[in-house]
Write an enzyme that holds these catalytic residues in place. Structure first.
Site, mmCIF file in Angstrom:
data_model
loop_
_atom_site.group_PDB
_atom_site.id
_atom_site.type_symbol
_atom_site.label_atom_id
_atom_site.label_comp_id
_atom_site.label_asym_id
_atom_site.label_seq_id
_atom_site.Cartn_x
_atom_site.Cartn_y
_atom_site.Cartn_z
ATOM 1 N N ALA A 168 0.908 -1.651 0.263
ATOM 2 C CA ALA A 168 0.020 0.088 -0.067
ATOM 3 C C ALA A 168 0.903 0.946 -0.414
ATOM 4 C CB ALA A 168 -1.012 0.084 1.156
ATOM 5 N N ASP A 169 2.180 1.394 0.934
ATOM 6 C CA ASP A 169 2.732 2.412 0.787
ATOM 7 C C ASP A 169 3.778 2.577 -0.610
ATOM 8 O OD1 ASP A 169 2.804 3.808 2.766
ATOM 9 O OD2 ASP A 169 3.603 2.074 4.014
ATOM 10 N N MET A 170 4.123 1.166 -0.734
ATOM 11 C CA MET A 170 4.743 1.632 -2.093
ATOM 12 C C MET A 170 4.307 1.763 -3.455
ATOM 13 S SD MET A 170 7.949 -1.104 -1.094
ATOM 14 C CE MET A 170 9.177 -0.682 -1.992
ATOM 15 N N GLY A 173 3.277 5.357 -3.355
ATOM 16 C CA GLY A 173 4.793 6.738 -3.533
ATOM 17 C C GLY A 173 5.334 6.480 -5.211
#
Length: 396
Positions: A168-170, A173
């Site tokens: 989810a973060d990557m 990003g």
């Protein structure tokens, strides 16, 4: 040659992972990225595991290379004024505070764009600037759970699982980087900047494209399938005689050769299995036969034979195995940077190769506040006395 983003100035208020990942990519593509951090502790990921003996965080190292670090107390009037001066000289702002927080710091889009109408301002939040969840907090695994990604991950007879990486973060990003580059191109055409509302939940929903296609087309709400593909047979990981795992994925054109290599003569002779739709309908029969045939083969030899026959096959590697793989070594996927306290430290390269521009170079993560004096003195004209006073007052 030059780096493609040379001359682009980014003021980065983001912390932890998604925003810092995006600005690291752009920094190594040539952008001048100034990371704004809290005095004292800085980005909270500076304290995240894994930690090196010197105390530095390898987590922080992974997403903050090639930037400058400026410490500012954004709750102070002086800190807000300094940030606003830097924003007036910047092309891009990235922030991941809750909606309204930057306005409370007098650093919202409306205020900053009034003096810098070409500003590209990215607000990356968990749930977006609008909607009933906009003030919720969340971490990567919360977004994996809410979005359905966790429900789709794992085996049918096991509980839901998170992805092996902070997907989810990557993925967010990457979308921050896409948003910034799109905004810059748009500004080049219109002369105007923009405010970009990028929600991590929206990004996760966009990753459901194939799962949603099955829901829209078949009213099928799919769930965990392990390594198997819901719409293709075969496509799964199989355990070999030595205990290692091999992922095999084939289409109709691969089926005859696959049956020959595995000795599955009965399956090859069954005309109903010649097409993917037939194999999907007979999934269990095909999978049982393939598991039995592969279970008596050594992984290395079988992988070579399958690939020689044009059949897509990949060993299920550990992180150590793939980073030491001959192909990855030849591609120089792993590089290094020299850090003032940690020394020479390995790092994964930004995965772009140019012909016509300089390739991305691995930068060094900045010490906390290591560039504060140079930025205040060299770029904003503060005297030594004024900088000392800011430090005494806890502004920097």
């Amino acid at each position: 040659m030059v780096k493609p983003l040379e001359g682009v100035r980014i003021l980065d208020f983001s912390r932890v992972l998604a925003g810092p990942m995006a600005t690291q990519i752009l920094a190594e593509l040539g952008a001048d990225v100034t990371k704004v951090e809290r005095p004292g502790n800085g980005d909270e990921s500076r304290s995240f595991e894994p930690r090196l003996p010197e105390g530095e965080s390898a987590y922080f190292f992974a997403f903050n290379r090639g930037k400058r670090s400026l410490t500012l107390n954004l709750k102070s009037r002086e800190g807000q004024e300094i940030a606003a001066k830097l924003a007036a000289q910047s092309d891009v702002i990235v922030e991941n505070f809750l909606p309204g927080d930057m306005d409370n710091f007098n650093l919202g889009y409306d205020e900053l764009s009034a003096s810098n109408p070409g500003l590209i301002y990215v607000s990356n939040t968990g749930f977006g600037q609008t909607g009933p969840y906009r003030h919720r907090h969340g971490y990567d695994t919360i977004f994996q759970a809410l979005s359905g990604v966790m429900q789709l991950t794992g085996h049918p007879d096991t509980p839901p699982a998170k992805a092996g990486i902070p997907i989810a973060d990557m993925s967010s990003g990457l979308w921050i980087a896409i948003a910034i580059l799109t905004g810059l191109v748009g500004r080049g055409k219109s002369g105007k900047g923009c405010h970009i509302d990028l929600a991590m939940m929206d990004v996760q929903a966009s990753l459901l494209a194939l799962a949603a296609a099955r829901l829209f087309a078949l009213d099928e709400d799919i769930t965990r399938a392990g390594t198997e593909h819901p719409g293709r047979v075969p496509s799964a990981a199989f355990q070999c005689r030595d205990g290692d795992w091999l992922h095999v994925s084939g289409s109709d054109q691969h089926w005859p050769a696959l049956c020959t290599i595995l000795g599955l003569d009965a399956l090859a002779a069954d005309a109903t299995l010649a097409t993917n739709s037939g194999r999907v309908a007979a999934r269990e029969q095909v999978m049982v036969s393939m598991r039995g045939a592969i279970a008596v083969r050594e992984r290395g030899a079988l992988a070579q034979e399958l690939r020689a026959g044009g059949i897509p096959a990949g060993e299920v590697n550990t992180v150590r195995e793939i980073l030491n793989d001959a192909h990855m070594t030849d591609r120089q996927v792993v590089g290094a940077f020299d850090h003032p306290t940690a020394g020479r430290f390995p790092a994964l390269r930004t995965p772009i190769r140019f012909a016509g521009f300089d390739n991305p170079q691995i930068g060094c993560p900045p010490p906390l506040g290591g560039d504060t004096f140079d930025i205040l003195s060299g770029e904003l004209g503060f005297s030594d006395e004024a900088i000392t006073k800011l430090k005494e007052d806890g502004v920097i």
